[in-house]
Design an enzyme around this catalytic site. Sequence first.
Site, PDB file in Angstrom:
ATOM      1  N   ASP B  51      -1.847  -7.738   2.349  1.00  0.00           N
ATOM      2  CA  ASP B  51      -2.653  -6.900   1.480  1.00  0.00           C
ATOM      3  C   ASP B  51      -1.762  -6.041   0.361  1.00  0.00           C
ATOM      4  O   ASP B  51      -0.437  -5.953   0.577  1.00  0.00           O
ATOM      5  CB  ASP B  51      -3.351  -5.703   2.142  1.00  0.00           C
ATOM      6  CG  ASP B  51      -4.785  -6.223   2.857  1.00  0.00           C
ATOM      7  OD1 ASP B  51      -5.130  -7.449   2.401  1.00  0.00           O
ATOM      8  OD2 ASP B  51      -5.432  -5.598   3.655  1.00  0.00           O
ATOM      9  N   TYR B 109       4.864  -6.735  13.372  1.00  0.00           N
ATOM     10  CA  TYR B 109       4.644  -5.545  12.217  1.00  0.00           C
ATOM     11  C   TYR B 109       5.404  -4.239  12.585  1.00  0.00           C
ATOM     12  O   TYR B 109       5.450  -4.072  13.800  1.00  0.00           O
ATOM     13  CB  TYR B 109       3.173  -5.488  11.958  1.00  0.00           C
ATOM     14  CG  TYR B 109       2.184  -6.415  11.234  1.00  0.00           C
ATOM     15  CD1 TYR B 109       2.387  -6.620   9.789  1.00  0.00           C
ATOM     16  CD2 TYR B 109       1.790  -7.483  11.716  1.00  0.00           C
ATOM     17  CE1 TYR B 109       1.707  -7.544   9.154  1.00  0.00           C
ATOM     18  CE2 TYR B 109       1.409  -8.785  11.280  1.00  0.00           C
ATOM     19  CZ  TYR B 109       1.196  -8.529   9.972  1.00  0.00           C
ATOM     20  OH  TYR B 109       0.419  -9.544   9.237  1.00  0.00           O
TER      21      TYR B 109
END
Lengths: 244, 244
Positions: B51, B109
């Site tokens: 994003d 992540y």
Amino acid sequence: MRVLVNISYNGRDFSGFQYQHDYRTVQGTIEKQLKRMHKTFVRIHASSRTDAGVHALNQYFHFDTEIDLPPEKWKFILNRAMPKDILINDVSIAADDFHSRFDAKGKTYRYKVYTGEKNPFYDGLKTHYPYKLDISKMKEAMAPFIGTHDFTTFSSAKAEITNKVRTITAFEVTETPDGYEFTITGTGFLYNMVRVLTAYVLECGRGIRTPDTLNMIAAKDRTVIPKTAPAEGLYLEKVWYEKL
Amino acid sequence: MRVLVNISYNGRDFSGFQYQHDYRTVQGTIEKQLKRMHKTFVRIHASSRTDAGVHALNQYFHFDTEIDLPPEKWKFILNRAMPKDILINDVSIAADDFHSRFDAKGKTYRYKVYTGEKNPFYDGLKTHYPYKLDISKMKEAMAPFIGTHDFTTFSSAKAEITNKVRTITAFEVTETPDGYEFTITGTGFLYNMVRVLTAYVLECGRGIRTPDTLNMIAAKDRTVIPKTAPAEGLYLEKVWYEKL
């Protein structure tokens, strides 16, 4: 009442400190907020007008106000209104004749360089200089700057000031895990002076120039040092006042 | 020939990975360069469409080309053309049926949080969460995520995927000098999932929510966790493939 403010800012997204119409500047950002509070324009006066992309760890500015608030309240109100790249470190009440620029006795700048592979996360925050540097050569180039010299060779040819004599009291280099940091303290600096000095020292460290500082100074000729190190590595670290 | 590329990028100034007309994106930046080289449009396929504002330490993409260059040469040419916030880490030649997205077996992540005073130099790089956090409460909230669960509660309500079952294999927190870093590894992640999980864990650490993870998962209701942690703290750290 004269209010003195100490701020840090990340210069990456500012077109410098000084107000410019249609550009995002530190001064413009702060004055906009002060105007909101005062319902009238309030001018701020900084110790140093840092260039586009240059950062500050401890910059000072002052302004005059009729709003009578304790320092902690000023700090809180201003911080709440600041964007993410400006931090109000401290607010104090100054004497009415104090001037953040004219009363500054000296300044310390820091210059950050990293020498390994390009790091996207240092973008705007450190200068990438991907060369092996010889620290002893850099120190050899740096030492003769200490003292009082005419710095014509090491300032922008665009500088309008005619007296280019300045005093450097300290100039140091330290190794970091991935590069070097330089700190330089002096009574004052000419336009671009720290960035030109740094460019010269880096070229000596890299071995593409032989340290010859006293002769460079004596030349009083800007064209002998054609480089200016990028703004992104430069931080205004400290402003020295008599009483602070 | 299928070329596989590993890149890092600082997501701060990108409107995400995926191409968008009139916006600066990672995909758009790379495809523009490939078009210049190939004189025709070349599509890249990434392992993950991060994003806006999200960073990558090791993102992968592949593309097909008729240009026959050794990997090192590809790396050199692409790096030379990249802006300061993208780094090409590695290039290799992949099998013709390799797909950077469909062949990914898992992803890790990292989420970076700092808890002290606002730091202008972390702007865009770490999330500011200025609260005292209880690491044992965070660990208590994190542990039950390990395993295979329906993550409806912890993903964006906008997600179009109907199968929301995912497997988390590791979820860890470490203290840093000024905050915390979380790493989470799983077979796949729903839209916003890492950021929603992180928001939940941070609220548990801050003490404004009591760890109750298994019940939260069982609720299968996004509205019980209304927060999404900001993009700026999130880094795609690693993509796991069978053979890499």
